[in-house]
Scaffold this motif. Structure first.
Motif, PDB file in Angstrom:
ATOM      1  N   LEU A 182      22.144  33.729   3.469  1.00 30.90           N
ATOM      2  CA  LEU A 182      21.683  32.640   2.599  1.00 30.90           C
ATOM      3  C   LEU A 182      22.494  32.558   1.316  1.00 30.90           C
ATOM      4  O   LEU A 182      22.726  31.463   0.784  1.00 30.90           O
ATOM      5  N   GLN A 183      22.941  33.696   0.819  1.00 31.31           N
ATOM      6  CA  GLN A 183      23.692  33.700  -0.431  1.00 31.31           C
ATOM      7  C   GLN A 183      25.124  33.190  -0.269  1.00 31.31           C
ATOM      8  O   GLN A 183      25.819  32.965  -1.264  1.00 31.31           O
ATOM      9  N   THR A 184      25.565  33.025   0.987  1.00 34.81           N
ATOM     10  CA  THR A 184      26.912  32.494   1.226  1.00 34.81           C
ATOM     11  C   THR A 184      26.916  30.979   1.414  1.00 34.81           C
ATOM     12  O   THR A 184      27.983  30.375   1.506  1.00 34.81           O
ATOM     13  N   ILE A 185      25.726  30.374   1.503  1.00 37.80           N
ATOM     14  CA  ILE A 185      25.638  28.926   1.714  1.00 37.80           C
ATOM     15  C   ILE A 185      26.048  28.191   0.435  1.00 37.80           C
ATOM     16  O   ILE A 185      25.579  28.507  -0.662  1.00 37.80           O
ATOM     17  N   ASN A 186      26.912  27.221   0.605  1.00 37.80           N
ATOM     18  CA  ASN A 186      27.399  26.428  -0.531  1.00 37.80           C
ATOM     19  C   ASN A 186      26.261  25.550  -1.068  1.00 37.80           C
ATOM     20  O   ASN A 186      25.716  24.708  -0.352  1.00 37.80           O
ATOM     21  N   LYS A 187      25.909  25.754  -2.319  1.00 37.00           N
ATOM     22  CA  LYS A 187      24.815  24.992  -2.926  1.00 37.00           C
ATOM     23  C   LYS A 187      25.161  23.511  -3.065  1.00 37.00           C
ATOM     24  O   LYS A 187      24.264  22.668  -3.150  1.00 37.00           O
ATOM     25  N   ASN A 188      26.458  23.204  -3.057  1.00 38.45           N
ATOM     26  CA  ASN A 188      26.850  21.798  -3.168  1.00 38.45           C
ATOM     27  C   ASN A 188      26.389  21.000  -1.947  1.00 38.45           C
ATOM     28  O   ASN A 188      26.060  19.813  -2.060  1.00 38.45           O
ATOM     29  N   GLU A 189      26.373  21.662  -0.783  1.00 38.74           N
ATOM     30  CA  GLU A 189      25.896  20.988   0.428  1.00 38.74           C
ATOM     31  C   GLU A 189      24.421  20.626   0.291  1.00 38.74           C
ATOM     32  O   GLU A 189      23.996  19.526   0.664  1.00 38.74           O
ATOM     33  N   LEU A 190      23.633  21.572  -0.228  1.00 34.89           N
ATOM     34  CA  LEU A 190      22.208  21.320  -0.396  1.00 34.89           C
ATOM     35  C   LEU A 190      21.960  20.224  -1.426  1.00 34.89           C
ATOM     36  O   LEU A 190      21.076  19.370  -1.253  1.00 34.89           O
ATOM     37  N   GLU A 191      22.737  20.251  -2.507  1.00 33.06           N
ATOM     38  CA  GLU A 191      22.569  19.225  -3.543  1.00 33.06           C
ATOM     39  C   GLU A 191      22.967  17.851  -3.026  1.00 33.06           C
ATOM     40  O   GLU A 191      22.306  16.844  -3.330  1.00 33.06           O
ATOM     41  N   ALA A 192      24.027  17.806  -2.205  1.00 31.40           N
ATOM     42  CA  ALA A 192      24.467  16.524  -1.647  1.00 31.40           C
ATOM     43  C   ALA A 192      23.412  15.962  -0.696  1.00 31.40           C
ATOM     44  O   ALA A 192      23.142  14.750  -0.691  1.00 31.40           O
ATOM     45  N   ALA A 193      22.815  16.854   0.101  1.00 32.90           N
ATOM     46  CA  ALA A 193      21.765  16.419   1.022  1.00 32.90           C
ATOM     47  C   ALA A 193      20.552  15.916   0.258  1.00 32.90           C
ATOM     48  O   ALA A 193      19.903  14.936   0.665  1.00 32.90           O
ATOM     49  N   GLU A 194      20.237  16.563  -0.868  1.00 32.37           N
ATOM     50  CA  GLU A 194      19.088  16.141  -1.678  1.00 32.37           C
ATOM     51  C   GLU A 194      19.340  14.774  -2.299  1.00 32.37           C
ATOM     52  O   GLU A 194      18.431  13.928  -2.367  1.00 32.37           O
ATOM     53  N   ILE A 195      20.587  14.535  -2.721  1.00 37.49           N
ATOM     54  CA  ILE A 195      20.946  13.229  -3.289  1.00 37.49           C
ATOM     55  C   ILE A 195      20.821  12.133  -2.238  1.00 37.49           C
ATOM     56  O   ILE A 195      20.414  10.997  -2.522  1.00 37.49           O
ATOM     57  N   ASP A 196      21.143  12.500  -0.973  1.00 38.21           N
ATOM     58  CA  ASP A 196      21.052  11.533   0.131  1.00 38.21           C
ATOM     59  C   ASP A 196      19.616  11.296   0.587  1.00 38.21           C
ATOM     60  O   ASP A 196      19.377  10.518   1.510  1.00 38.21           O
ATOM     61  N   GLY A 197      18.657  11.994  -0.039  1.00 41.16           N
ATOM     62  CA  GLY A 197      17.260  11.752   0.261  1.00 41.16           C
ATOM     63  C   GLY A 197      16.621  12.742   1.214  1.00 41.16           C
ATOM     64  O   GLY A 197      15.479  12.535   1.652  1.00 41.16           O
TER      65      GLY A 197
END
Length: 296
Positions: A182-197
């Protein structure tokens, strides 16, 4: 070939003690088990072994207790591994959040894994005692139950109790493994998905969980092998009782060898267990090679 041996002779020389140790510790006992499974032998009458071929295997298959032990082994193994996976994944996700005192919680979480099995088993026996166990006291004070439950002495609750204790003992291994991924997952991916709804469940299912599939398969197969072969926790808690409700193949083998002294029958059950474990190990190595190819 000569050049190869000359080049690597020193390496094989230093490996020799470890190889000899493994042969004496593992290979020789395994061969003896296979040989003993073909003989009728009793530890009370040494030297009077009788060759019976496959009779020990036939009598084992005809024994209803053997099939009860197989059923209990399956329930115990899959129940434990399923519980460990769910609890381990849940705690890993929680401990991956930015919360106050996260380091302390991570340290506390590892305690069940480092506590010696005998100490943990005896402690849980006291906690689950129907007369003075803290579990019954807490449940009665909370109004969940009206009288103490004999968790380890009742056929209806013994297996559940043993599985729960094993889950408590083993889930930190899952937590640590999942947390590392879990600590290797790029947080930018999660933030981008959150922006997409995407909501929290969509982010987990589409981004987080796919990255956990590799380690999940390895952990599950490894723990299927370890749990299927587990002896200590069940023996400490119930000794296979009550009325064989928690008697697994490992417990059955021990009783045949050291309580009934039927060494040949115990060896036959051990051979059958090894066969099942070899299948599980084959699955593990296949998954490992598959994961390596995907990673490569």
């Amino acid at each position: 070939m000569t050049k190869f041996l000359q080049k690597h002779a020193i390496a094989y020389f230093f490996m020799l003690p470890a190889i000899l140790f493994l042969i004496l510790l593992l290979l020789v006992p395994i061969i003896n088990v296979f040989i003993n499974s073909l003989f009728e032998s009793n530890l009370l009458t040494p030297g009077k072994e009788k060759f019976v071929g496959l009779d020990n295997f036939i009598s084992t298959f005809q024994d209803p207790l053997f099939w009860t032990a197989i059923k209990n082994s399956i329930v115990y193994t899959f129940g434990s591994v399923g519980g460990e996976y769910v609890v381990g994944l849940t705690t890993a996700i929680l401990l991956n959040q930015q919360i106050k005192g996260r380091a302390i919680f991570r340290g506390i979480m590892i305690i069940p894994w480092v506590v010696p099995i005998v100490v943990a088993g005896m402690t849980w026996r006291w906690m689950l005692n129907p007369d003075y166990g803290i579990i019954n006291v807490l449940l009665m004070n909370a109004g969940v139950i009206e009288q103490g439950i004999n968790w380890l002495g009742s056929e209806s609750t013994a297996m559940f109790s043993v599985i729960w204790v094993n889950v408590w003992r083993s889930f930190p291994f899952y937590t640590i493994s999942f947390l590392a991924v879990l600590q290797t997952i790029n947080k930018n991916e999660l933030e981008a998905a959150e922006i997409d709804g995407a909501n929290i469940f969509q982010k987990f299912w589409n981004i987080t969980f796919p990255k956990l599939k590799g380690i999940s398969m390895i952990l599950i197969v490894l723990h299927l092998i370890w749990t299927f072969n587990n002896f200590d926790f069940i023996w400490i808690l119930t000794e296979g009782g009550p009325l064989n409700a928690t008697e697994t193949l490992a417990i059955n083998t021990y009783k045949e060898a050291f309580m009934k002294y039927h060494y040949g029958t115990a060896s036959a059950i051990s051979v059958l267990m090894m066969s099942i474990l070899l299948v599980m190990m084959s699955i593990y190595f296949w998954l490992q090679n598959k994961q390596a190819k995907v990673g490569g």
